[in-house]
Design an enzyme around this catalytic site. Structure first.
Site, PDB file in Angstrom:
ATOM      1  N   SER A 134       0.794  -1.239   0.000  1.00 40.78           N
ATOM      2  CA  SER A 134       0.000   0.000   0.000  1.00 40.78           C
ATOM      3  C   SER A 134       0.822   1.283   0.000  1.00 40.78           C
ATOM      4  O   SER A 134       0.252   2.361  -0.152  1.00 40.78           O
ATOM      5  CB  SER A 134      -0.930   0.023   1.212  1.00 40.78           C
ATOM      6  OG  SER A 134      -1.966  -0.902   1.008  1.00 40.78           O
ATOM      7  N   LYS A 162       0.277   3.379  -2.881  1.00 42.77           N
ATOM      8  CA  LYS A 162      -0.981   4.132  -3.093  1.00 42.77           C
ATOM      9  C   LYS A 162      -0.777   5.650  -3.183  1.00 42.77           C
ATOM     10  O   LYS A 162      -1.279   6.275  -4.116  1.00 42.77           O
ATOM     11  CB  LYS A 162      -2.002   3.786  -2.017  1.00 42.77           C
ATOM     12  CG  LYS A 162      -2.533   2.349  -2.109  1.00 42.77           C
ATOM     13  CD  LYS A 162      -3.367   2.004  -0.870  1.00 42.77           C
ATOM     14  CE  LYS A 162      -3.926   0.593  -0.909  1.00 42.77           C
ATOM     15  NZ  LYS A 162      -4.574   0.242   0.374  1.00 42.77           N
ATOM     16  N   TYR A 183      -3.551  -3.244 -10.277  1.00 43.25           N
ATOM     17  CA  TYR A 183      -3.327  -2.738  -8.914  1.00 43.25           C
ATOM     18  C   TYR A 183      -2.427  -3.704  -8.130  1.00 43.25           C
ATOM     19  O   TYR A 183      -1.531  -3.298  -7.392  1.00 43.25           O
ATOM     20  CB  TYR A 183      -4.684  -2.547  -8.223  1.00 43.25           C
ATOM     21  CG  TYR A 183      -4.595  -2.478  -6.723  1.00 43.25           C
ATOM     22  CD1 TYR A 183      -4.154  -1.320  -6.089  1.00 43.25           C
ATOM     23  CD2 TYR A 183      -4.938  -3.581  -5.936  1.00 43.25           C
ATOM     24  CE1 TYR A 183      -4.053  -1.277  -4.704  1.00 43.25           C
ATOM     25  CE2 TYR A 183      -4.845  -3.541  -4.564  1.00 43.25           C
ATOM     26  CZ  TYR A 183      -4.401  -2.385  -3.949  1.00 43.25           C
ATOM     27  OH  TYR A 183      -4.284  -2.336  -2.589  1.00 43.25           O
ATOM     28  N   TYR A 190      -5.180   4.553   7.670  1.00 46.61           N
ATOM     29  CA  TYR A 190      -6.520   3.949   7.706  1.00 46.61           C
ATOM     30  C   TYR A 190      -7.278   4.351   8.969  1.00 46.61           C
ATOM     31  O   TYR A 190      -7.295   5.513   9.350  1.00 46.61           O
ATOM     32  CB  TYR A 190      -6.425   2.413   7.604  1.00 46.61           C
ATOM     33  CG  TYR A 190      -5.524   1.942   6.504  1.00 46.61           C
ATOM     34  CD1 TYR A 190      -5.792   2.286   5.184  1.00 46.61           C
ATOM     35  CD2 TYR A 190      -4.407   1.157   6.761  1.00 46.61           C
ATOM     36  CE1 TYR A 190      -4.961   1.851   4.159  1.00 46.61           C
ATOM     37  CE2 TYR A 190      -3.579   0.711   5.737  1.00 46.61           C
ATOM     38  CZ  TYR A 190      -3.871   1.068   4.456  1.00 46.61           C
ATOM     39  OH  TYR A 190      -3.059   0.634   3.460  1.00 46.61           O
ATOM     40  N   VAL A 243       1.324  -3.793   3.807  1.00 48.38           N
ATOM     41  CA  VAL A 243       1.172  -5.050   4.558  1.00 48.38           C
ATOM     42  C   VAL A 243       2.386  -5.978   4.493  1.00 48.38           C
ATOM     43  O   VAL A 243       2.416  -6.987   5.192  1.00 48.38           O
ATOM     44  CB  VAL A 243      -0.097  -5.851   4.162  1.00 48.38           C
ATOM     45  CG1 VAL A 243      -1.341  -5.238   4.758  1.00 48.38           C
ATOM     46  CG2 VAL A 243      -0.201  -6.036   2.680  1.00 48.38           C
TER      47      VAL A 243
END
Ligand code: GLN
Length: 430
Positions: A64, A67, A191, A243, A261
């Site tokens: 992530s 992102k 992705y 998050y 992760v």
């Protein structure tokens, strides 16, 4: 002398080494089976100096952390209107893989959760780009952030794609809501490739340092994304990067950050440095346990919290003196420090509260460190008003620190190198 910074980083690593709490990501087999004891840290300054300790050579998938970088590429490629029309900027308060869409338009709430990241992936590149070209653009773009060519880890990709049922569900929702127009499975594949790019902790630190350095890679010197895009990206990282732990993170650590992760984490300290950590065991939010501990340590020990603003070290107006007498007198107002709104306001206030008694006035900025755009505009407006009040204004600026010194609308200013030049120009000799 040997720099104390590597020693400091090594002692930071040993202080968290014994913490074995948390667990590797269990929903992606390749990540679940990774060596959980790996531990590394890297700091890259905004002029490209790298300090690193621990398992710096170990490669792991970016996950992530891609992102925010892909969000930056999408903003650079498609512009703010198109990207913001498809993906919001509100914290979801939900887990990273939650079905978080706004109720009005069905848009994903932000680009840091998976739904928003899959939508953002499909906004990269030109409008007519194929899915492969979009992946290529992302590999090129993330490589530019890292300053070296990055490769996809095919086994991580295969492992994640074979279990990506939740992301497929999210992509189908995006397609149904009209946020993406591509085949949802192809969007998830792209992705997932983006998330499978291999990086080291030093790559991550350079990526973060590029964000800290207004979008220019401090090592290669390559402009990667524009400064306005960086501001948007860092803002979204600050509010949504961690998050459902984002509020807790921002209050305790206070640095825009992003976790992945596989155990990586980046934090970007604007104007100073990019920081990265690697430790695969995750907490319940999916953030690296020891990475978060290291960041917390750095905040308290290195004063990194963005809301901890240093007191202005220097008064903006260093001094004010009059040289010469009678008609020949000149007031010299010397400024110092970094002039943004607050510093320039002190200068304006000085002129208002102590009206000038001489026709000639010199504004000295030789000891000024930097002038923000707002500071520049405020100084130029002061010069304009002083001219309209009948003063002859000189700007003592030997280094050209104040670019394009045009006060506009009736203002006039003469640039000189030193106070003595004002005398010479006026045929005075004191
Ligand atoms: N590829 C991962 C996923 O989509 C990324 C999640 C993460 O790093 N938080 O589930």
């Amino acid at each position: 002398m040997r720099s104390p910074i590597p020693d400091y980083l090594a002692s930071a690593l040993s202080s968290v080494e014994a913490d074995h709490s948390g667990a590797t990501a269990d929903y992606i087999p390749e990540l679940r089976d990774a060596d959980p004891d790996r531990l590394a840290v890297a700091v890259c300054t905004e002029d490209g100096q790298m300090y690193s300790q621990g398992d710096c050579e170990v490669e792991f998938s970016i996950q992530s952390i891609s992102k925010p970088l892909v969000y930056a590429l999408a903003l650079a490629d498609r512009g703010f209107d198109e990207v913001l029309g498809k993906v919001g900027v509100e914290p979801s308060g939900d887990a990273f893989n939650e079905m978080s869409f706004d109720t009005e338009f069905g848009r994903p709430l932000n680009p840091m959760i998976n739904a928003g990241a899959i939508a953002t992936h499909s906004l990269v590149g030109r409008h007519d780009a194929t899915a492969e070209q979009q992946v290529e653009r992302i590999v090129d773009g993330l490589s530019a952030f890292a300053g070296r060519r990055l490769e996809v880890d095919e086994s991580v990709f295969e492992s994640e794609i074979s279990t990506s049922f939740r992301n497929r569900a999210l992509a189908n929702m995006l397609r149904a809501n009209g946020t993406i127009h591509d085949d949802p499975l192809i969007a998830v594949a792209g992705y997932t490739r983006q998330c499978s790019l291999l990086v080291t902790v030093e790559d991550l630190a350079r990526m973060a340092a590029t964000l800290s350095n207004r979008g220019v890679n401090p090592v290669t010197g390559a402009p990667v994304v524009p400064a306005a895009v960086v501001r948007q990206t860092l803002s979204v990282m600050a509010t949504c990067g961690m998050y459902d732990g984002a509020g807790d993170w921002m209050t305790r650590v206070g640095v825009p950050a992003k976790s992945g992760v596989a155990g990586g984490m980046i934090g970007a300290l604007p104007g100073q440095a990019g920081i990265a950590t690697f430790s695969p065991r995750l907490d319940k939010h999916g953030n690296s346990v020891r990475g978060a501990e290291l960041f917390q340590r750095f905040t308290s020990e290195m004063g990194m919290h963005l809301m901890d603003v240093a007191p202005p070290g220097l008064a903006a107006v260093r001094g004010r003196r009059i040289v010469g007498e009678g008609d020949e007198a000149i007031t010299i107002v010397s400024l110092q420090g970094n002039l943004a709104f607050a510093g320039a306001e002190r200068f304006l206030r000085n002129l208002v509260e102590e009206p000038l008694t001489t026709k000639r006035v010199g504004i000295g900025i030789v000891r000024v460190g930097s002038i923000a755009d707002v500071g520049r505009r405020m100084i130029l407006e002061a010069i304009r008003r002083l001219t309209l009040d009948g003063h002859d204004v000189y700007l003592i600026d030997a280094d050209g620190l104040l670019p394009d010194p045009d006060p506009g609308h009736g203002g006039r200013v003469t640039i000189v190198n030193a106070p003595g030049d004002i005398l010479r120009i006026n045929g005075l000799d004191l």
